[in-house]
Design an enzyme around this catalytic site. Sequence first.
Site, mmCIF file in Angstrom:
data_model
loop_
_atom_site.group_PDB
_atom_site.id
_atom_site.type_symbol
_atom_site.label_atom_id
_atom_site.label_comp_id
_atom_site.label_asym_id
_atom_site.label_seq_id
_atom_site.Cartn_x
_atom_site.Cartn_y
_atom_site.Cartn_z
ATOM 1 N N HIS A 258 0.936 -1.353 0.022
ATOM 2 C CA HIS A 258 -0.061 -0.071 -0.204
ATOM 3 C C HIS A 258 0.937 1.128 -0.119
ATOM 4 C CE1 HIS A 258 -3.771 1.924 -0.040
ATOM 5 N NE2 HIS A 258 -4.549 1.287 0.971
ATOM 6 N N ASP A 262 -1.964 2.093 -4.793
ATOM 7 C CA ASP A 262 -3.283 2.582 -4.395
ATOM 8 C C ASP A 262 -4.153 1.312 -4.527
ATOM 9 O OD1 ASP A 262 -2.223 4.845 -3.484
ATOM 10 O OD2 ASP A 262 -2.733 5.972 -5.447
#
Length: 286
Positions: A258, A262
Amino acid sequence: HKITASPAVRQRAKELGVELTDVKAAGGHVRHADLDAFLAYGSGQGYRASHISARRDDENVKVIGMRRRIADNMAASKRHIPHFTYVEEIDVTAIEAMRADLNANRGARPKLTMLPLLIVAICKTIPQFPMINARYDDENGVVTRHGAVHLGMATQTDAGLMVPVIRDAQDRNIWQLAMEIARLADAARSGSAKSEELSGSTLTVTSLGPLGGISTTPVINRPEVAIIGPNKIVERPMFVGDTIEARKLMNLSISCDHRVVDGWDAANYVQALKKLMETPVLLFAD
């Protein structure tokens, strides 16, 4: 007095290792309820059914070699990478039918599994989503988005999990991919894989094959930023227009780093894979 019992009770007693003469029964006729009572109360008097395994001593196993390197890498991956996993359901009825047709006409070529077709889909969609096919040097804060797809293929061996690498997967057709998958898997399992065949991947696919569950949350092969996990194919009734049909469905999991990928990008990437796999003629279109 003579003990009597039905064949079913005799068979059950035999499987349990119970002597019918040890079982108290009214009138000498042993029923299932009498067996249940004997097991419930007799076991406390030292009875042990013959099918129960004997207690084993604790065993200490040193984690060394390949198993230790795998453990360290998995721990580092989970410690340093904030994972998220996205799962989508894919209707693979059409691609499975196409795979069956290809296998029926394969000649001397290797039998196709779903994996080569998935790899083709991955390679065709990567140019629009370069952030998926990348490595992250978190010490220097540099993300390298690779132009070529060097695909890691998580493979279970006696020595533990190994990840042989299909070099330049984007340049290979489905038959070449099938041959390379078989070659690398055999080399990994036999211990003959070279070091360069076990390193340098830019993206990894992991599959448990027939053991695959309905969903997985795979751990990223650090320093890569994504790992893709196809799950098992199940057949279920589905609405198709106004009718109900039997369709073959497969969940596809992707875990991403992450810090550099995204959720929106991961979801869009999987949707692009879904489109190709649900309309498989697009796999071979320019």
